[in-house]
Each structure stands twice: as C-alpha cells, then as structure tokens.
Motif scaffolding. Sequence first.
Motif, short mmCIF file in Angstrom:
data_model
loop_
_atom_site.label_atom_id
_atom_site.label_comp_id
_atom_site.label_asym_id
_atom_site.label_seq_id
_atom_site.Cartn_x
_atom_site.Cartn_y
_atom_site.Cartn_z
N ARG A 94 0.82 -1.21 0.00
CA ARG A 94 0.00 0.00 0.00
C ARG A 94 0.85 1.26 0.00
O ARG A 94 0.30 2.38 0.06
CB ARG A 94 -0.92 0.04 1.24
CG ARG A 94 -1.76 -1.22 1.47
CD ARG A 94 -2.50 -1.65 0.23
NE ARG A 94 -3.32 -0.57 -0.31
CZ ARG A 94 -3.81 -0.56 -1.55
NH1 ARG A 94 -3.52 -1.55 -2.39
NH2 ARG A 94 -4.56 0.44 -1.96
N ALA A 95 2.16 1.15 -0.05
CA ALA A 95 3.05 2.31 0.01
C ALA A 95 2.87 3.20 -1.22
O ALA A 95 2.66 2.71 -2.33
CB ALA A 95 4.50 1.86 0.12
N THR A 96 2.97 4.53 -1.00
CA THR A 96 2.75 5.48 -2.10
C THR A 96 3.89 6.49 -2.26
O THR A 96 3.81 7.35 -3.14
CB THR A 96 1.44 6.26 -1.86
OG1 THR A 96 1.53 6.93 -0.60
CG2 THR A 96 0.25 5.31 -1.86
N SER A 97 4.92 6.41 -1.40
CA SER A 97 5.97 7.41 -1.48
C SER A 97 7.34 6.79 -1.22
O SER A 97 7.45 5.67 -0.71
CB SER A 97 5.73 8.53 -0.45
OG SER A 97 5.91 8.03 0.87
N PHE A 98 8.37 7.54 -1.57
CA PHE A 98 9.74 7.10 -1.34
C PHE A 98 10.00 6.89 0.15
O PHE A 98 10.64 5.91 0.54
CB PHE A 98 10.70 8.16 -1.90
CG PHE A 98 12.15 7.83 -1.69
CD1 PHE A 98 12.83 7.00 -2.58
CD2 PHE A 98 12.85 8.36 -0.61
CE1 PHE A 98 14.17 6.70 -2.38
CE2 PHE A 98 14.18 8.06 -0.41
CZ PHE A 98 14.84 7.23 -1.30
N THR A 99 9.49 7.78 0.98
CA THR A 99 9.70 7.68 2.42
C THR A 99 9.11 6.40 2.99
O THR A 99 9.71 5.73 3.82
CB THR A 99 9.10 8.90 3.14
OG1 THR A 99 9.70 10.10 2.62
CG2 THR A 99 9.34 8.82 4.64
#
Length: 422
Positions: A94-99
Amino acid sequence: MTAQERHGWIIVGAIFATMFFIWGGINCGAVFFVPVLNHFGWTRARLSVVLSAGWITGGAAGPLIGWLADRINPKKMMVTGAAVTGLAWFALSRATSFTEFLAINGLFGICVGASTTIPCSLVIANWFEQRRGLAMGIAFSGGTLGGAAMTIVANYAIELGGWRVGYATLAVPIIFVVVPLILFFVRTRNAAEIGDGVEGREEAQPGAQSVARTFDLPGLEVSQATRTRSFWLICSAQLLGGLTLGMGPHFVAYLTGIGYTPTLAATVVSLFFIMTTAGTLLGGPLADRFSARWGMVTTYILSSLGMLGLMGASHPIALAINILAGGFAAGALAVQMPLLMIESLGLKRLGSIMGITGIFFTFGAAVGPIATGRIFDATGSYGIAIASFFAMVLMCAVAIFGCRPLDREQGRVAASAPPLVL
C-alpha cells in the motif's frame, strides 16, 4: 534414530519453511525492480537506496540481535520477527511514497534478521554436532528454494494484478504458515538435555540454556575473538562478499537490457536460486567432510567463475556458467560462513560474533546495489561493476585462506594475554 534426533530434524523442517517464505520473499525482489521503477519514475540509484535500507538497518541491529540470541530463547525473536515481516509486506503493498518504501524496507532488515539467520543458526547448532553442516544446509536451503519458487509466484502475481498484488502475495504464507510453525515446533535444548543427550522438557529456568552455552561450549569470548586474525579476516570477507551482491536487485534489469525478455529473465532468476539451493545443501556437508575454510576457498573460486559468466551473459553459454557456478557458490557460502566462525572462533558467543561480523556484510550489501546503480546511471553499463565484483570475490578467497582453527587462535590469545600480577 533417538527421540531427540527426531525432534531436531522436525525443527530443521520448521526452519526450512521459515527460510522458504521469509527469505524467499526477500530473494525475489529483482522481479519488482522494473515495475516499481516504472511506476514511480525513480532512477536506478534512487530505487537501490530503498532496497539497501534493509541491509543498513539489519547490519546496525545485528550485534543486538546476536547479543539477545545468546541470552534469551531464540524462539521469541523468531516469532516476533516473522509476524512483523508479514505485516510489513502488506504495508509495502500500500506504500505510495519514497519515504514509506524506505521505512518499510528498513524494518525488513531488523525483522528478517531477528527471525532467520542468527537465531536459526543458534537453534541448529544447539541441536546438532556431528551433522551440523548437513542440518544447517537443509534448513538454509529453504531460503534459496523459496527464492526460486516465490520468484515465479511473485512474477505471476505482478502480471495478474501489478506489483502491489505481488507484495501482498508474499505476506500471506508468512502470517498463516510460518508464525504457527515456529510457535508449535521450534525450541532449543535445555541444560539437562545438553548434558544428558535425552529428550526433556522446555527450559524450566529461563537462564539455564544461556548458562550452559556460556560455560560449557567451546570458543572465545567476543573480546578475545576481536584479538584474533581470523575474526578480522572474516570481517574483510564479509564486507567484500556483501559488496558483490550489488547486482542482485539489478539482475533482471541487466538481463532485459542485454536482450532477454522479462519472463525469461524471471526464469533465469528461478534457475539461479535452484542452483543456490543445491549449493546450500552441499556446502554444509563439504565443510563437514573437509573443513569450512577449504570449502569456502573453493567456493569463492567457483563464485569468480560465475562473475566471469555474468560479464558475458549476452551469450547463453556464459549465462549458463553464471547460473551453475554463481548460483551454487551463493548457496554454499551462506552455510559455510557460520560454520567457519564455529571452526575458527567457537560456539560460545556465536550469536554475538555473527551479529558483529554481519555489520560488515550488511554494509557491503547496502552499498553494493547503490554503487552499481550509480555506475549504470553514469556509464549506461554494468560492466565496471561486474569486473570489480570479480576482483572482490578473489580477495575473499585469499582472506578466508588466512583463517586459523580454534585451537590455534585460543593458543595465540592465551599467549598474548598480560601476565597475572600476584
């Protein structure tokens, strides 16, 4: 076969499954490289930073994991680490960003380390003596065989529903298979079993096993080990060996870049892991038959042949050499390294020594992919990186050749100790 031996092999089976699904998921990461790269539009060096985060955190946590494994029941570490690893795969889907990618991959380094290599090595060393290499080889082959199987599974899941479905697929067996297996089957022998060699109960006293390990098992304390030549040569080989993993996440991208289809590249990864499984199974018995030192020297030479095959991988024969020689060597080395530590530094503080020397390996494994990505971004080729890895593998062989057996290291440590003043 005694009841104790049967229980030991049941534990080997449970650890095999643990390695199969946990390291199998980690080892199939190459098939996610291009889909994630295309989705976010990152450079290869930037994505490599994300994938290296786990090696950095794993290396930083290694000494603590090893210290804890020497002092508490490894089963508790394995259950916690496995459960969080499974949940982390769901979170990554579910990750959406580099962080977010960076943080979750960093969590993997800690949890995978706490649930597999160090505690599993200690459990197996605790149950086996005569056939320790064979038992460790069978158990650890789960990681590479899992890589072969999960690469196909993940690649199919990616084709079916995208990389998010692929990551979620890796989480399911860890939560519903691995965690229950550890809970029900994995344990260590208590002090009475170690002394009597008979089946007994779970540790009645929390510190019994730690006391038995500290005072009864052969080997050096950490402070003594750091004064030996073998310790620092092992650290050097760990660092260089970790660096040579730099092509890992780039492997599929490299093969597709020189003309292979993504499906064929994924198949090559699976074949590589099948050979790695063979190396894992045979590397331990080879060390049992001769010595871990000579086994590793031979294996590193074989690994150098694999690197040469990778240089010319555009030709099918060279690629086959990489699969056969490089794959076999990768599996054998994973088993032989802890056996070499036992051979040169002993069992007394194996967990702590694995954790400390593992810092060097994980640092190299973290830097390697990033450096490889930067080399490609600057030159448009992986050639310089692969040639460098070839030289490093040969340097590893030289370092391992210089290691000494435990009795010689103990003698030198005793000779170098300051005299007692009465």
